[in-house]
Motif scaffolding. Structure first.
Motif, PDB file in Angstrom:
ATOM      1  N   GLU A   1       0.806  -1.220   0.000  1.00  0.00           N
ATOM      2  CA  GLU A   1       0.000   0.000   0.000  1.00  0.00           C
ATOM      3  C   GLU A   1       0.840   1.271   0.000  1.00  0.00           C
ATOM      4  O   GLU A   1       0.475   2.266  -0.629  1.00  0.00           O
ATOM      5  N   GLU A   2       1.976   1.268   0.690  1.00  0.00           N
ATOM      6  CA  GLU A   2       2.769   2.498   0.792  1.00  0.00           C
ATOM      7  C   GLU A   2       3.343   2.955  -0.536  1.00  0.00           C
ATOM      8  O   GLU A   2       3.776   4.098  -0.687  1.00  0.00           O
ATOM      9  N   HIS A   3       3.363   2.061  -1.540  1.00  0.00           N
ATOM     10  CA  HIS A   3       3.919   2.419  -2.845  1.00  0.00           C
ATOM     11  C   HIS A   3       2.846   2.807  -3.868  1.00  0.00           C
ATOM     12  O   HIS A   3       3.202   3.195  -4.981  1.00  0.00           O
TER      13      HIS A   3
END
Length: 209
Positions: free
Chosen positions: A68-70
């Protein structure tokens, strides 16, 4: 020697396992381990001389960019995955040539037709991915080898689950699928998605002729 004993018994490999295990889902963790095992078996079958540690890092990090962070990065998930591996390796003082091989192996793992002609670690990350996801070369390994690996790292409902993971990881940045296989995923699972077309891009460029 069991298949599990082929994982390099090094500090770097142990830290990679712990890192990836902490930040990814069970799906991606088990898939990544299978990619290493299948890739290493195929490498030995092809009589390739490869660095097991670098192959292991490449396999373990290859899908980290789906996290998710990317998703807001605007970059291909393969590049995000490769950069995560590069940062991990640089923090541990790994030589730049080794880092380059791992970065390239990860960045190219969804670009068929090229990795097989590069360094063995690059070729074998792709081979492991293609074996586990696409079944390419399925009969190159025997039933006992597949059974040992899938007993360690099961794949219940894997086909649909990995497609969901691909969709969730790349749907927020659909432009990154231009010219690569992940456009097929969005075309199937994202309503309203329209894949880019290379010919339309050329004809619609700002050049007058």
């Amino acid at each position: 020697m069991t298949i599990e004993q082929t994982v390099p018994d090094t500090k770097l490999a142990t830290e990679a396992t712990e890192f990836v295990r902490d930040v990814t889902s069970d799906l991606i963790y088990h898939h990544s381990r299978r990619v290493y095992f299948f890739g290493s078996l195929l490498g030995r079958r092809r009589d390739l001389s490869f660095d097991p540690e670098l192959l292991y890092i490449g396999a373990m990090f290859h899908d980290l960019g789906l996290n998710e962070e990317h998703r807001g990065s605007g970059r291909r998930f393969e590049v995000d995955s490769a950069d995560a591996a590069r940062g991990f390796l640089r923090r541990r003082g790994v030589p730049e040539d080794s880092i380059r091989r791992v970065w390239t192996a990860i960045a190219l793992h969804t670009t068929p037709g090229i990795p097989e002609f590069m360094e063995p670690e690059v070729a074998l990350v792709t081979a492991g991915v293609e074996y586990d996801v696409l079944g390419i070369g399925y009969h190159d390994l025997d039933d006992a080898q597949r059974a040992e690996i899938t007993a360690l790292h099961p794949r219940p409902g894997f086909k649909e689950a990995i497609l969901r993971a691909f969709t969730e990881g790349i749907a927020p940045k659909p432009e990154t699928t231009f010219g690569n296989v992940k456009a097929d995923v969005l075309e199937r699972y994202v309503p309203g998605y329209r894949r880019g077309n290379f010919v339309d891009t050329i004809l619609g460029s700002p050049w007058p002729e």
